[in-house]
Structure formats: C-alpha cells, structure tokens
Motif scaffolding. Structure first.
Motif, PDB file in Angstrom:
ATOM      1  N   VAL A 230       0.821  -1.198   0.000  1.00 36.50           N
ATOM      2  CA  VAL A 230       0.000   0.000   0.000  1.00 36.50           C
ATOM      3  C   VAL A 230       0.867   1.266   0.000  1.00 36.50           C
ATOM      4  O   VAL A 230       0.449   2.306  -0.478  1.00 36.50           O
ATOM      5  CB  VAL A 230      -0.995  -0.029   1.181  1.00 36.50           C
ATOM      6  N   LEU A 231       2.102   1.156   0.478  1.00 37.76           N
ATOM      7  CA  LEU A 231       2.977   2.324   0.504  1.00 37.76           C
ATOM      8  C   LEU A 231       3.735   2.493  -0.810  1.00 37.76           C
ATOM      9  O   LEU A 231       4.529   3.392  -0.953  1.00 37.76           O
ATOM     10  CB  LEU A 231       3.966   2.217   1.670  1.00 37.76           C
TER      11      LEU A 231
ATOM     12  N   GLY B 168      -8.068  -4.787  -3.722  1.00 36.49           N
ATOM     13  CA  GLY B 168      -7.537  -5.034  -2.379  1.00 36.49           C
ATOM     14  C   GLY B 168      -6.236  -5.814  -2.428  1.00 36.49           C
ATOM     15  O   GLY B 168      -5.316  -5.579  -1.639  1.00 36.49           O
ATOM     16  N   PHE B 169      -6.132  -6.733  -3.401  1.00 37.86           N
ATOM     17  CA  PHE B 169      -4.919  -7.537  -3.551  1.00 37.86           C
ATOM     18  C   PHE B 169      -3.718  -6.647  -3.844  1.00 37.86           C
ATOM     19  O   PHE B 169      -2.641  -6.812  -3.255  1.00 37.86           O
ATOM     20  CB  PHE B 169      -5.137  -8.549  -4.677  1.00 37.86           C
ATOM     21  N   HIS B 170      -3.880  -5.679  -4.740  1.00 36.20           N
ATOM     22  CA  HIS B 170      -2.759  -4.806  -5.076  1.00 36.20           C
ATOM     23  C   HIS B 170      -2.326  -3.968  -3.873  1.00 36.20           C
ATOM     24  O   HIS B 170      -1.144  -3.735  -3.660  1.00 36.20           O
ATOM     25  CB  HIS B 170      -3.113  -3.885  -6.242  1.00 36.20           C
ATOM     26  N   ALA B 171      -3.302  -3.508  -3.070  1.00 43.16           N
ATOM     27  CA  ALA B 171      -2.953  -2.621  -1.969  1.00 43.16           C
ATOM     28  C   ALA B 171      -2.568  -3.395  -0.706  1.00 43.16           C
ATOM     29  O   ALA B 171      -1.600  -3.054  -0.032  1.00 43.16           O
ATOM     30  CB  ALA B 171      -4.113  -1.684  -1.670  1.00 43.16           C
ATOM     31  N   LEU B 172      -3.343  -4.409  -0.378  1.00 44.69           N
ATOM     32  CA  LEU B 172      -3.186  -5.052   0.926  1.00 44.69           C
ATOM     33  C   LEU B 172      -2.699  -6.493   0.836  1.00 44.69           C
ATOM     34  O   LEU B 172      -2.447  -7.136   1.849  1.00 44.69           O
ATOM     35  CB  LEU B 172      -4.515  -5.024   1.685  1.00 44.69           C
ATOM     36  N   GLY B 173      -2.603  -7.029  -0.385  1.00 46.24           N
ATOM     37  CA  GLY B 173      -2.123  -8.395  -0.531  1.00 46.24           C
ATOM     38  C   GLY B 173      -3.242  -9.407  -0.379  1.00 46.24           C
ATOM     39  O   GLY B 173      -4.326  -9.108   0.097  1.00 46.24           O
TER      40      GLY B 173
END
Lengths: 269, 294
Positions: free
Chosen positions: B138-139, B202-207
């Motif tokens: 996310v960062l 959500g996968f791209h940001a939080l896995g």
C-alpha cells in the motif's frame, strides 16, 4: 348459483388456466398425474387433499416453477410473471435488514421494475396496501422484527400490490393466529369480488366451506371437483385418503403406470 | 491556522510531507468506497467466507501473470481476474445450492489456491516479491495502481447505485425475484464480478491475505451501529475510511508494516464497536426492551 360451479369441463366462463392430462413431479417422480380441467376466470377455488397429494405441486406448475412432465398447462389472459403467488414456505430471509415498507413496495415490480423511482401515487398505494393488511404504524420496522402473523400480513400486502388477475395461495394460514386469518380471509374475498381468480391450497375444511364456493380434491390425481357443498363430503375425503395411501407405494417407481388419462377423470363426484 | 502549523500535527503531517503516504491514503479511500459496500452485501448474503476464498483464489491467477511478466500490474490483474471469476462461479454455486458442506469446500478452495500461488511465485521470485503478493504494498502504489483502484471503486459505486433495489431483493427473496424478473442471474453474477474486482483492488494494496479485511471488517462493524441497509452501507464506508487512515498513521509513526496495521485498526474498531455499539451483544442486552413493545 352460477353455472361455473357445476364442475370441470362445464364452465361457462372463459378459463384463466386450463390443464390437460397434466403430470407434474420432482426428479422424474410424478407427484400429481393426469389432471385435466380448467379454472374459470373469476372463480374462488380451494384445493384440498392429504399431505403429499400434489396440491403445492399443482400451484408450482401453474406459476411455472415446475415444468410439466406430461400434458400441458395453458394460461389465458394472464402472464406467468404477473401471477401473484404466495409460496407455502416463505422464501424471505427475514434477517435481512429491509423495512416493511420497502418489502411491500416490491409488489409494484411489474410496473416500476428494478430502476424506476416510486412516484407519489405509488407511495400512496404502498401505504394503502400496508393499511389494508393492518400493519399501519409498522412501515419502518424491519421485517425481522415482525411476528409470524405480521410477516404473513406483509406478504399479503406485497401480493396485493401485484394487482394480479390470478392469485395463488399455498397454505396461507398455517401457523397463523385466528385474528390474522380472519383479516386476510376478508382480503381474499375482496380480491375475488374485484374479479380476480383466487386458488388457495387449504387444510381447514370449515374455512373452505365458509369461504370457497368451489373445491378441488387432489390425491396425486383428481378425486373430485365442483361446488363445495356437494363435493367436500366425507366420502370424497376418505377416498382421497385411501388413494394417497395406495399411491405412495405405487409411485416409488419412477415410471408412471397410469397411462390412460380418462380412467382418472373423476370430476363432479 | 497556517499550512506550516497544520504540517506539525501528527495526524496530518505524514500526508503533507510524503507523496507515498498521500497515495496510500487515496488507495485506501478508493477501497473503502468500493469494497466496503460490497462487503456489506457479502455479509448479508452470509458469503463473507466465500469472499475470503475468492480473495485467495486470485493469487494463483496473479502468479501466472507474474511468471509471464514479473510484477506487472496489467498481467497480474488479468490473471487474478480470470482466476477470481472462475472461483466465484464455483463458490457462488456452492453457497447457493450447497449439497456438499459449504465451509469445507470453501476451505478446500482456499488451501489449494494459496499454496499453488505461493509455490508459483517462489519458482521465480524473491521473498520480497512473495511478501508483496501476500501482504500488498500500500505504501508503493504507483499511478497505474491508483488508477486501477479508482476505476474499480467507481464501477462498484455506479453499479450499486443502479442495481440497489434488485440486489437487495435478490439478497432477501431470491426465489421471488426469479418469478417476477429475468434479472435474477444477471444480478447474482454481476455482484460476484464486483466482488472479484474489489478483491483484486484489495490484492494490489493489501495483498492476498489482507484484501478481504477492508471488505468484511467494516461491514461487520457497521451492524453494531445501525440496522437498515442504506445506513449500513454509509456507516461501513465511514468506518473503513477512519480505520484505514488510522492504520496508515499508526504504521507511519510506529514504523509497522502498513497492510496488517490497517487491517488491525479495522479489527480494533470492530472489537470496540462490539462493546459500545447500540446493536452490539453487550449494549443491546442491557438496554431496556421498550423499543420492542410497540
């Protein structure tokens, strides 16, 4: 008494439903077979019979949830989708947070569909339906907060808004308190007075004698059909009971042995 | 108050000082507005677990994309989309017509997909890449990733706004909808597609392990605060925004991994709401029952 109560095949009014040599069932097991007859437009018909007689099956066939294994059902003057049908088992998930008002409003689906906004007139009709079933003041309650009888009232209000020419009620009063039965029965009578055809599956013979001029007795096949006073007799009911007990052994086989439909047409006994 | 003094506030200064924090916040906002309302419906359809299984099913699909093109956003999105749709069809069918035990078959999907995905990433990648797909980054959201998240969120909001009535009816009385309308299957599969899209976001940001968190946790939390559907959606989004912003700040100030901190913040709000929320198990029990009597 109107001529249409003389029994099947002798109706003078245009039939709204006509079935011919109709066999319906589940997983290739027939539940009701070789029904022939019609339901006159504007009639008020009770369907009675022992458990497993195929009463609910017949309604499911009319509404199109089951397709005929044999024979046919023909509707005239009513679209299948616009039939107002009250299933025996409420399919409503009452834990879902929907208000009584929004629940009842879905009766207007045929007119407003999924996307159109409800106008003022529609909102008035929703309020009228809620008040007609005696739920005024509960509009904003969630359906999960209603008692069994109140939920049934809400289902009737939704049914009412469907404004259908044909109303099918599958055991509408099971596990419902006496006051609610009385109120809802008044509504059913009123619907019929408005010219709607009402077909109800019922167990309470007293109620049928008081409210329904016409009756159909089923026990996996047509046992009798006609005017309630002369048809809903102890003899016919005993015959229905006997046939359903015999039938339950025969119909363990997937193949239906009754090949001659004429043999089983016993209307107007 | 001047910009300088605003920048001194610990709640705001990280976002003013660092671009990556602003991007992370924007990504979280997109997820909150897109994924959380979907999560509310997943919860009301009793499909939260199915959502979890689908989020893991995305991994092997994304891993195939990774094997082909490395950490490529379009390829991993495409792979994840295909795998997610495949499992959504299966899981949706299982949840609706469960002849076999639903929880077991979902657990099976979950285990097979997760291990297959991890194995495929390990074939070629480093542990860093593995951490990236498991816990997100996310960062490190770039322009393309942010644009993807914003697109998915916009699609979700528009689709929900258009289809709210029919989706609600499909949730509480599917057989009635089936009788009166031809839309029933469209709604079901359309909804499952929105679930997959938001889980990929959500996968791209939080896995893959945390994606379902921002979907399910705020949704479950909102049930402790409000009753009917529209307030549930709004409160859910609000909780997701607050929780993910708080998580970002905590992870910044205490130097913790961002993804898990966000999910833990959402979890903390959930636990707090359970205690103090008017419809939580505690308050609803000690409150007088007068409101049931009318």
């Amino acid at each position: 008494m109107d001529e249409r109560y003389l029994g099947d095949g002798m109706t003078t009014q245009r039939p709204i439903v006509r079935f011919e040599n109709l066999t319906l069932g589940y997983h290739r097991h027939p539940a009701v077979h070789h029904l022939s007859g019609e339901i006159a437009s504007g009639s008020l018909l009770a369907v009675v019979g022992p458990n497993g007689a195929g009463k609910s099956t017949l309604l499911k066939g009319i509404v199109g949830e089951l397709t005929a294994m044999q024979g046919s059902i023909a509707l005239s003057g009513v679209e299948r989708r616009s039939i107002a049908y009250l299933a025996q088992q409420s399919s409503v998930d009452s834990s879902f947070p929907v208000t009584v008002r929004d629940f009842v409003a879905m009766g207007l689906w045929a007119e407003f569909g999924a996307f159109r906004r409800f106008d003022t007139k529609a909102k008035q009709r929703i309020d009228q339906a809620i008040s007609a079933v005696g739920l005024s003041g509960r509009e904003r309650s969630l359906i999960g907060q209603l008692s069994g009888g109140q939920l049934q009232r809400a289902r009737f209000a939704r049914l009412m808004l469907q404004d259908a020419a044909l109303v099918l009620l599958d055991e509408p009063y099971s596990a419902i308190d006496a006051n609610t039965v009385r109120d809802l029965a008044t509504l059913v009578r009123q619907w019929n007075t408005e010219g709607r055809t009402v077909v109800s599956v019922l167990h309470d013979f007293e109620h049928v004698r008081e409210e329904y001029p016409e009756v159909m007795i089923l026990a996996r096949e047509m046992i009798a059909r006609g005017e309630t006073r002369s048809t809903l007799t102890a003899a016919n009911l005993a015959e229905a009971q006997r046939r359903s007990e015999v039938g339950s052994h025969v119909d363990d086989a997937t193949v239906c042995h009754h090949t001659n439909p004429g043999e089983h047409e016993s209307g107007g006994r | 108050m001047s910009i300088e003094s605003l920048a001194d506030l610990p709640l705001i200064s990280p976002f003013i000082e660092f671009g990556f924090m602003r991007r992370a916040l924007a990504g979280c906002l997109a997820l909150s507005f897109g994924a959380t309302p979907i999560g509310v419906f997943l919860m009301l359809r009793r499909m939260s677990l199915a959502g979890d299984a689908i989020s893991h099913a995305i991994l092997p699909g994304a891993a195939v994309g990774y094997l082909i093109a490395g950490l490529s956003l379009p390829m991993m999105t495409l792979g994840g989309l295909l795998a997610g749709i495949a499992i959504a069809l299966l899981a949706g069918g299982v949840a609706r017509h469960s002849v076999i035990k639903e929880d077991t078959s979902l657990a099976t999907f979950y285990l097979i997909s997760l291990s297959a995905g991890v194995l495929m990433i390990s074939l070629r990648g480093s542990n860093i890449d593995l951490l990236h797909v498991l816990f997100g980054s996310v960062l490190a959201l770039d322009d393309d990733a942010l644009l993807l998240l914003a697109t998915f969120a916009s699609i979700s909001i528009v689709m929900l706004a258009i289809g709210l009535r029919v989706l609600v009816l499909e949730c509480y009385d599917p057989s009635h909808l089936m009788r009166i309308s031809r839309l029933a299957p469209v709604v079901h599969y359309g909804f499952m597609l929105l679930v997959v899209l938001n889980l990929i976001g959500g996968f791209h940001a939080l896995g893959t392990l945390m994606a379902v968190g921002i979907m399910v946790l705020p949704a479950a939390t909102s049930r402790f605060w409000v009753e009917s559907i529209v307030p549930l959606l709004l409160v859910g989004v609000l909780i997701a925004v607050l929780g993910s912003a708080a998580g970002l700040l905590i992870s910044y100030h205490f130097d913790l991994p961002a993804g898990p901190t966000i999910v833990l913040s959402l979890g903390a709000i959930y636990l707090l709401s359970m205690v103090i929320g008017p419809y939580g198990p505690i308050v609803s029990r000690i409150r007088p029952r007068w409101h049931f009597s009318h």
